[in-house]
Design an enzyme around this catalytic site. Structure first.
Site, short mmCIF file in Angstrom:
data_model
loop_
_atom_site.label_atom_id
_atom_site.label_comp_id
_atom_site.label_asym_id
_atom_site.label_seq_id
_atom_site.Cartn_x
_atom_site.Cartn_y
_atom_site.Cartn_z
N ALA A 18 2.34 13.83 10.23
CA ALA A 18 3.50 13.17 10.84
C ALA A 18 3.97 11.95 10.04
O ALA A 18 4.40 10.96 10.61
CB ALA A 18 3.23 12.80 12.30
N VAL A 27 8.05 8.46 6.54
CA VAL A 27 8.59 7.73 5.40
C VAL A 27 7.64 7.97 4.24
O VAL A 27 6.45 7.67 4.34
CB VAL A 27 8.71 6.21 5.68
CG1 VAL A 27 9.23 5.47 4.45
CG2 VAL A 27 9.60 5.94 6.88
N HIS A 45 2.05 3.68 3.69
CA HIS A 45 2.05 2.52 4.58
C HIS A 45 0.92 2.63 5.59
O HIS A 45 0.54 3.71 6.02
CB HIS A 45 3.40 2.36 5.30
CG HIS A 45 3.87 3.57 6.06
ND1 HIS A 45 4.35 4.72 5.45
CD2 HIS A 45 3.95 3.81 7.38
CE1 HIS A 45 4.70 5.60 6.36
NE2 HIS A 45 4.46 5.07 7.56
#
Length: 159
Positions: A138, A141, A145
């Site tokens: 999932a 972006v 991160h």
């Protein structure tokens, strides 16, 4: 149906004395965003800058908590917990599965910053660090991160 599920989750959270942080669109909305992002990342040609690249170069505003020459930490715009911030490398790495042996120092630095910022944010009773990788993880972006979430009891299993 999704609205009923969201109301039900909020009702359970209130009964448990917690605030509900289910975003509009819920988990399925995040999965759909991740699937679109994965498809876009696979398209040939130049990749467009990610939202995180735009935060780094200040073309998009963010509530920045920390910055050094290697990384940036900022609050998530759609928090899933009372405290929810991201730690990103300034050098764009699309996915955790794309890191190389030479990235070990940077990865350690990201975790160290996450730990230090968690203390600054008052997360003394614990927190969760999440890294989503790829479509099935999932990831929405494609710029590595770390999500740092805390301020409430985390559930298990997470996914």
């Amino acid at each position: 149906m999704a609205g009923a599920a969201l109301r039900g989750a909020r009702g359970l959270a209130r009964r448990w004395g917690q605030r509900c942080y289910v975003a509009a669109g819920g988990q399925d909305g995040e999965v759909q965003k991740a699937q679109r992002a994965a498809k876009a990342s696979e398209e040939p040609g130049q990749r467009s800058p990610t939202i995180f690249s735009k935060i780094i170069d200040r073309t998009i505003r963010a509530d920045i908590l920390y910055e050094d020459d290697k990384c940036l930490a900022f609050r998530d715009v759609a928090p899933q917990a009372p405290v929810h911030f991201l730690v990103i490398p300034k050098r764009p790495i699309p996915r955790l599965s794309c890191v190389a042996t030479g990235d070990a120092e940077l990865l350690g630095h990201l975790l160290l910053v996450a730990s230090q910022m968690a203390k600054v944010e008052g997360l003394v009773d614990g927190y969760r660090v999440v890294i989503n990788d790829g479509k099935q993880g999932a990831q929405s972006v494609y710029h590595l991160h770390l999500h740092v979430l805390g301020g409430r009891q985390m559930g298990w299993p997470p996914g």
